[in-house]
Design an enzyme around this catalytic site. Structure first.
Site, PDB file in Angstrom:
ATOM      1  N   GLY A  73       0.825  -1.204   0.000  1.00 19.02           N
ATOM      2  CA  GLY A  73       0.000   0.000   0.000  1.00 19.02           C
ATOM      3  C   GLY A  73       0.859   1.255   0.000  1.00 19.02           C
ATOM      4  CB  THR A  74       3.928   2.116   1.891  1.00 20.07           C
ATOM      5  OG1 THR A  74       3.332   1.801   3.153  1.00 20.07           O
ATOM      6  CG2 THR A  74       4.873   3.284   2.037  1.00 20.07           C
ATOM      7  CG  ASN A 152      -4.651   3.875   9.693  1.00 19.76           C
ATOM      8  OD1 ASN A 152      -4.853   4.999   9.226  1.00 19.76           O
ATOM      9  ND2 ASN A 152      -3.648   3.615  10.494  1.00 19.76           N
ATOM     10  CB  SER A 200      -2.251  -2.693   1.392  1.00 18.85           C
ATOM     11  OG  SER A 200      -1.377  -3.598   2.036  1.00 18.85           O
ATOM     12  N   GLY A 201      -2.684  -5.736  -0.185  1.00 16.76           N
ATOM     13  CA  GLY A 201      -3.217  -7.099  -0.108  1.00 16.76           C
ATOM     14  C   GLY A 201      -3.414  -7.632   1.299  1.00 16.76           C
ATOM     15  CG  HIS A 202      -0.786  -6.584   4.787  1.00 22.51           C
ATOM     16  ND1 HIS A 202      -0.883  -6.301   6.125  1.00 22.51           N
ATOM     17  CD2 HIS A 202      -0.280  -5.464   4.207  1.00 22.51           C
ATOM     18  CE1 HIS A 202      -0.431  -5.067   6.352  1.00 22.51           C
ATOM     19  NE2 HIS A 202      -0.064  -4.545   5.209  1.00 22.51           N
ATOM     20  CB  THR A 238      10.765  -9.429 -12.510  1.00 23.69           C
ATOM     21  OG1 THR A 238      11.904  -9.134 -13.320  1.00 23.69           O
ATOM     22  CG2 THR A 238      10.110 -10.704 -12.979  1.00 23.69           C
ATOM     23  CB  CYS A 326       5.761   2.500  21.784  1.00 25.03           C
ATOM     24  SG  CYS A 326       5.820   2.351  23.535  1.00 25.03           S
TER      25      CYS A 326
HETATM   26  N1  PLP Z   1      -2.742   3.231   4.405  1.00 28.17           N
HETATM   27  C1  PLP Z   1      -3.504   2.754   5.408  1.00 28.17           C
HETATM   28  C2  PLP Z   1      -4.800   3.409   5.711  1.00 28.17           C
HETATM   29  C3  PLP Z   1      -3.068   1.647   6.145  1.00 28.17           C
HETATM   30  O1  PLP Z   1      -3.820   1.181   7.145  1.00 28.17           O
HETATM   31  C4  PLP Z   1      -1.820   1.052   5.816  1.00 28.17           C
HETATM   32  C5  PLP Z   1      -1.292  -0.092   6.614  1.00 28.17           C
HETATM   33  O2  PLP Z   1      -1.405  -0.127   7.821  1.00 28.17           O
HETATM   34  C6  PLP Z   1      -1.084   1.567   4.754  1.00 28.17           C
HETATM   35  C7  PLP Z   1      -1.575   2.657   4.070  1.00 28.17           C
HETATM   36  C8  PLP Z   1       0.239   0.955   4.333  1.00 28.17           C
HETATM   37  O3  PLP Z   1       0.041  -0.266   3.680  1.00 28.17           O
HETATM   38  P1  PLP Z   1       1.269  -1.319   3.566  1.00 28.17           P
HETATM   39  O4  PLP Z   1       1.413  -1.929   4.916  1.00 28.17           O
HETATM   40  O5  PLP Z   1       0.823  -2.340   2.558  1.00 28.17           O
HETATM   41  O6  PLP Z   1       2.444  -0.572   3.103  1.00 28.17           O
END
Ligand code: PLP
Length: 389
Positions: A73-74, A152, A200-202, A238, A326
Site C-alpha cells: 500500500g505504501t 485505519n 494493500s493485499g494484507h 519483474t 511507542c
Molecule cells: N494506508 C492505510 C490506511 C493503512 O492502514 C496502511 C497499513 O497499515 C497503509 C496505508 C500501508 O500499507 P502497507 O502496509 O501495505 O504498506
C-alpha cells in the site's frame, strides 16, 4: 499462559485465506516463468498476471490497463501522490487531511522539502473531512488531492463521492488511500469519482508485500522506479506473479463476501461497543459512531495507558492495538487522536479492536469477560482517575 488466542487486530493485518494460498502455490515452483519471457513458462506467467489484472479491473469497474501492481500500500500511495504531482511540474499545491496514514503524510512532507506546498485539512471530532473545506482549499496551482477512504485508526469513512465530484469539477486528480476500505466498502472508481486509488493485499487476506494502484487513463504519472519498464512503464521490476495472483483472488473473495463480512462484523462490533459501554459507561467511542468501518471498535478509557491494557489483554491471548505509537521510553498519542481532539484524560487510553470474519460471538464474549475488569483494575491504580472522580 492462556492457550486461547483471539485476534482482533484485522486493521493491522489479516491471515492469508486458504483459497488465496492455493491459487498462489503453483506460481512458486511450477509455473515459475518470468512473464516477460517469450517461452511457454513465461507465457503462462503472463497469462496469470493478465487474468489477475482483469479480475481487479472488474471489481474496480475500470480498464485492466489502469491497474498497476506494486509491492504494498505504501508504494501505491507514494507512486500516486509523487507520480501525479511530479508529472504536473516541479512545484505545486497538494491537499490532504490531518488524519491520513503516514504513507500519505510523510510522502507529502517529502514533496514539501522538494518545493511543493500542502494544505492539511482539519477534521471534525468524529474524524470527518468537510467537502467544503476541500473546495475552499483548491488553488490554481493545486496538482493533487489525497483523502483516505476510511481511517485505519478510528475507522471513520469519508464522503469520498462528494470530494471526488468537487475534484472532478475543478479538474484536479483525486487519489484515495483505500487500504482499509477493501473488503468492506465499494471500490467502484466510477461511482467514487476517484482518479487514483491505493490498495494493500494484507488487509484483505492476501499476503503482506503486494499492493495495487488504480490510475485513471489520461492522468499523467511519473514513474518512481526506473528499470525494465514493466506495468506499462509505470512500475519497473519483474512482476511478483504468485503475489499478484494472490491479491486478485483475495480481492475477488472479499468482494464476493462483502455483505456477509459486513453483517458479521457489525454484529460483533456492536456487541463489543454495547458490552464495553454498559460495563464502563465513562468510556469514549473514537471516530464516527455509525459512519465507520464495520469491523472497527475504537474506544478510549479514562486515566489509564493503552500499553498496560494491551499487555493485560495479551496475557489473556487477546490481540488488539492502540492509537498510540511507542517511541523508546515515551508514549506519544497518535496524530489522528490529536486531530480529532480526544481529551487529555482519554488520549493515552485508546484501544482499537478490529474484528474479522474469523471472529465469533464467543470471541466477543471472551473479550467482554476480560477487558472491563482489566480496565477497572488499572483505573483503580491510576492517580489520574482517583483525582478526577
Ligand atoms: N494506508 C492505510 C490506511 C493503512 O492502514 C496502511 C497499513 O497499515 C497503509 C496505508 C500501508 O500499507 P502497507 O502496509 O501495505 O504498506
Amino acid at each position: 499462559m492462556e492457550s486461547r488466542l483471539v485476534y482482533m487486530d484485522h486493521a493491522a493485518t489479516t491471515p492469508v485465506h486458504p483459497k488465496v494460498l492455493e491459487a498462489m502455490m503453483p506460481y512458486f515452483n511450477q509455473e515459475y516463468g518470468n512473464p516477460n519471457s517469450v517461452h511457454s513458462l513465461g507465457r503462462s506467467a503472463r497469462e496469470a498476471v493478465d487474468r489477475a489484472r482483469e479480475t481487479v479491473a472488474q471489481i474496480l469497474n475500470c480498464q485492466s490497463q489502469e491497474i498497476v501492481f506494486t509491492s504494498c500500500g505504501t508504494e501505491s500511495i507514494n507512486l500516486a501522490i509523487k507520480g501525479i504531482a511530479k508529472a504536473r511540474g516541479k512545484t505545486g499545491h497538494i491537499i490532504t487531511s490531518a488524519i491520513e496514514h503516514h504513507a500519505v503524510l510523510h510522502t507529502i512532507e517529502q514533496l514539501e522539502r522538494e518545493g511543493y506546498t500542502a494544505t492539511i485539512l482539519p477534521v471534525s471530532p468524529d474524524g470527518l473531512v468537510d467537502p467544503d473545506d476541500v473546495r475552499n482549499a483548491i488553488r490554481p496551482d493545486t496538482v493533487v488531492i489525497s483523502i483516505g477512504y476510511a481511517n485505519n485508526e478510528i475507522g471513520t469513512i469519508q464522503p469520498i463521492r462528494e470530494i471526488g465530484s468537487i475534484a472532478r469539477e475543478a479538474g484536479i486528480p483525486f487519489h484515495t488511500d483505500a487500504v482499509q476500505a477493501a473488503g468492506s466498502l465499494s471500490l467502484n472508481v466510477e461511482e467514487l469519482q476517484v482518479d487514483a486509488l491505493s490498495l494493500s493485499g494484507h488487509k484483505f487476506n492476501a499476503p503482506k508485500g503486494v499492493g495495487i494502484l488504480y490510475i485513471r487513463s489520461g492522468i499523467p504519472l511519473e514513474p518512481q522506479m526506473q528499470g525494465g519498464g514493466q506495468e506499462s512503464g509505470r512500475r519497473s521490476g519483474t512482476e511478483n506473479v504468485p503475489y499478484i495472483v494472490g491479491i486478485a483472488e483475495a480481492l475477488r473473495l472479499a468482494q464476493e463476501n462483502l455483505e456477509a463480512h459486513n453483517e458479521h462484523c457489525i454484529s460483533l462490533r456492536e456487541k463489543l461497543f454495547e458490552g464495553i459501554l454498559s460495563e464502563l459507561p465513562d468510556t469514549r467511542v473514537n471516530g464516527h459512531r455509525t459512519q465507520r468501518l464495520p469491523n472497527n471498535a475504537h474506544v478510549a478509557f479514562r486515566g489509564i495507558e493503552a500499553q498496560s491494557i494491551l499487555m493485560g489483554l495479551d496475557l489473556k491471548g487477546i490481540c488488539a492495538s492502540s492509537g498510540s505509537a511507542c517511541h523508546s521510553a515515551s508514549i506519544e498519542p497518535s496524530h489522528v487522536l490529536k486531530a480529532i481532539g480526544v481529551p487529555s484524560e482519554y488520549i493515552y487510553g485508546s484501544v482499537r479492536l478490529t474484528v474479522g470474519i474469523d471472529n465469533s460471538q464467543e470471541d466477543v464474549s471472551y473479550v467482554l469477560e476480560v477487558l472491563p475488569s482489566l480496565v477497572r483494575r488499572l483505573q483503580s491504580l491510576s492517580p489520574l482517575v482517583e483525582s478526577a472522580s
